[in-house]
Write a protein that holds these residues in place. Structure first.
Motif, mmCIF file in Angstrom:
data_model
loop_
_atom_site.group_PDB
_atom_site.id
_atom_site.type_symbol
_atom_site.label_atom_id
_atom_site.label_comp_id
_atom_site.label_asym_id
_atom_site.label_seq_id
_atom_site.Cartn_x
_atom_site.Cartn_y
_atom_site.Cartn_z
ATOM 1 N N ALA A 362 103.151 6.747 73.454
ATOM 2 C CA ALA A 362 103.618 5.818 74.487
ATOM 3 C C ALA A 362 102.510 5.498 75.472
ATOM 4 O O ALA A 362 102.338 4.338 75.881
ATOM 5 C CB ALA A 362 104.823 6.415 75.211
ATOM 6 N N ARG A 373 101.697 5.086 65.719
ATOM 7 C CA ARG A 373 103.057 5.470 65.354
ATOM 8 C C ARG A 373 103.206 6.980 65.513
ATOM 9 O O ARG A 373 102.322 7.744 65.108
ATOM 10 C CB ARG A 373 103.348 5.065 63.899
ATOM 11 N N ARG A 427 111.737 10.603 79.071
ATOM 12 C CA ARG A 427 112.163 10.528 77.680
ATOM 13 C C ARG A 427 113.604 10.034 77.608
ATOM 14 O O ARG A 427 114.493 10.564 78.287
ATOM 15 C CB ARG A 427 112.044 11.895 77.011
ATOM 16 N N SER A 428 113.822 9.019 76.813
ATOM 17 C CA SER A 428 115.144 8.442 76.612
ATOM 18 C C SER A 428 115.495 8.548 75.136
ATOM 19 O O SER A 428 114.658 8.944 74.315
ATOM 20 C CB SER A 428 115.138 6.972 77.047
ATOM 21 N N PRO A 429 116.720 8.181 74.741
ATOM 22 C CA PRO A 429 117.050 8.187 73.308
ATOM 23 C C PRO A 429 116.130 7.297 72.488
ATOM 24 O O PRO A 429 115.954 7.510 71.287
ATOM 25 C CB PRO A 429 118.494 7.666 73.284
ATOM 26 N N GLU A 430 115.520 6.279 73.116
ATOM 27 C CA GLU A 430 114.594 5.380 72.418
ATOM 28 C C GLU A 430 113.169 5.909 72.390
ATOM 29 O O GLU A 430 112.294 5.300 71.775
ATOM 30 C CB GLU A 430 114.600 3.995 73.070
ATOM 31 N N GLY A 431 112.914 7.042 73.075
ATOM 32 C CA GLY A 431 111.573 7.605 73.115
ATOM 33 C C GLY A 431 111.018 7.649 74.527
ATOM 34 O O GLY A 431 111.741 7.432 75.513
ATOM 35 N N TRP A 432 109.733 7.926 74.635
ATOM 36 C CA TRP A 432 109.075 8.029 75.935
ATOM 37 C C TRP A 432 108.807 6.639 76.507
ATOM 38 O O TRP A 432 108.319 5.754 75.807
ATOM 39 C CB TRP A 432 107.761 8.781 75.797
ATOM 40 N N CYS A 433 109.101 6.465 77.794
ATOM 41 C CA CYS A 433 108.894 5.183 78.473
ATOM 42 C C CYS A 433 108.328 5.433 79.859
ATOM 43 O O CYS A 433 108.641 6.453 80.496
ATOM 44 C CB CYS A 433 110.211 4.417 78.610
#
Length: 445
Positions: A362, A373, A427-433
């Motif tokens: 990220a 990736r 960190r969210s369910p979609e990944g690190w932001c």
């Protein structure tokens, strides 16, 4: 969070080659549609985008995009219309079929069936195989999940030992098919296809190759390597317009039920009886992806024009530079599947001694404009066997990649491993932001 005032910033650093000159900013080989793309990064700056996620989806070649623009005015119904555009669209599809067959060294009598991608191509083949299928545990899920009666051989630490294990499995009881990847999408390691074909045929099995990773980087020849089936995707071969292909022997496919039941796949339909076609039409019901098929064929023609030897040499230099750079970074380990693999594509997957690869990925994107990736790359059994971590970070290059791309990535990765991100992330369910993301959203209006 690192103090950005004291932090070494690699985003705008100037690098030179051994002779003291500036490194290349554009590939000498392949003009791509994303060449020179500027992307915003945190803090309000913009940088040249570095695409190191080519193994997932490659950008279109400029020549392919231009070809699509020329084709679009002639888009029309295929095989059935009487007008001039329909005849032109039909010719595009059938000429593409010939072009794809020639590019991969298909034999006289081999069939080319157009699909959406490699996954669909292998699922189609799975409906036609009259018996067990032997696979390795290194496979992408597209070459693992479709086979109903699969026998999985765990790859050994060397390719030589793996060949022995495969031969023993095939000798133990009959199998109809050996299905293998041409190159690992995790490690980039290339398998000896001609030798695998010899092993399969010696025990009465056919061989299918998942060439999704291999074909965009290396020429694959069915006849020369004695392969029975080949599957690949346009979106990994610089033609991301939704088309792929399955090429190979006709008998199994002609005996299989139609992959899609619908118009175009039939000779005649009565209320209680259907007469199905043979050949590619049997499995291509419905309106074909004319634009995607034309783009796929044009991409292969363009790769030929760029030159097989030239592309391989270009990528070999980048591969060596990438692995040398990663070897210099403390706390970073490149994952390998085989101790004796001497041939690999421009792919490297690493695991970190400390920290989250998801967070690093990220930060590479948000702070440095570098796309990579993180994950297990749809090859969970293989990754779980060869890695001591739950996820890895993969950098993958292609014909449009440059030495500057490699150097920016190695420098940024080294900085992130040593110092951590410069901004805060959650960190969210979609990944690190990023906690605060000041990058403007792209508008296509």
């Amino acid at each position: 969070m690192i103090d950005t005032a004291t932090r070494t910033d690699v985003r705008d650093s100037v690098r030179s080659d051994a002779a003291g000159g500036p490194l290349d900013a554009t590939s000498p080989l392949a003009p791509l549609t994303d060449a020179g793309l500027e992307v915003p990064v945190l803090g309000g700056a913009t940088v040249r985008h570095v695409n190191l996620d080519v193994a997932a989806s490659a950008p279109a070649l400029q020549a392919v995009a231009a070809h699509v623009a020329r084709v679009l005015p002639y888009y029309s119904s295929v095989h059935r219309g009487s007008g001039y555009p329909s005849q032109a669209a039909t010719a595009l599809v059938e000429d593409a079929r010939v072009s794809v067959a020639r590019h991969v060294g298909a034999r006289d009598g081999d069939v080319v069936v157009f699909t959406r991608n490699t996954t669909e191509a292998l699922n189609l083949l799975a409906t036609a195989v009259p018996g067990d299928v032997v696979v390795l545990d290194i496979e992408h899920h597209a070459n693992l999940l479709p086979w109903r009666d699969r026998r999985v051989v765990v790859a050994r630490r060397s390719i030589a030992e793996t060949l022995v294990a495969l031969e023993a499995e095939l000798a133990s009881r009959p199998a109809a098919l050996l299905s293998v990847t041409g190159a690992s999408n995790v490690t980039g390691e290339v398998l000896p296809l001609a030798e695998l074909a010899r092993v399969a045929h010696a025990h009465g099995a056919r061989i299918a190759v998942d060439a999704a990773q291999l074909l965009p980087h290396r020429r694959v020849d069915l006849a020369a390597s004695d392969l029975d089936y080949l599957a690949f995707s346009g979106h990994k071969a610089y033609a991301p317009f939704g088309a792929g292909a399955l090429i190979g022997r006709t008998d199994w496919l002609d005996a299989a039920p139609a992959f899609l039941a619908g118009g175009g796949a039939v000779e005649n339909v009565a209320i209680e009886q259907v007469e199905w076609k043979t050949g590619p039409d049997r499995h291509e019901a419905g309106t074909p992806n004319v634009v995607g098929i034309a783009a796929l064929a044009r991409a292969l023609m363009e790769l030929e024009r760029l030159g097989d030897a030239e592309r391989e040499a270009h990528e070999a230099g980048l591969t060596a530079r990438l692995h040398d750079g990663l070897a210099s970074l403390p706390g970073v380990r490149v994952i390998r599947g085989f101790d004796d693999a001497t041939d690999r594509l421009a792919i490297a997957t690493v695991e970190l001694d400390h920290g989250s690869v998801g967070l690093v990925a990220a930060a590479l994107g948000a702070e440095h404009g570098i796309s990579v990736r993180a994950g297990r790359f749809c090859a969970h059994p293989f990754f779980d066997r060869v890695s001591s971590r739950s996820n890895g970070l993969r950098a993958s290059l292609g014909a449009g990649s440059t030495t500057d791309d490699v150097d920016r990535f190695v420098a940024a990765l080294g900085q992130l491993v040593a110092e951590g991100p410069a901004f805060e992330y959650s960190r969210s369910p979609e990944g690190w932001c990023p906690v605060v993301d000041d990058r403007p959203r792209v508008s296509f209006d």
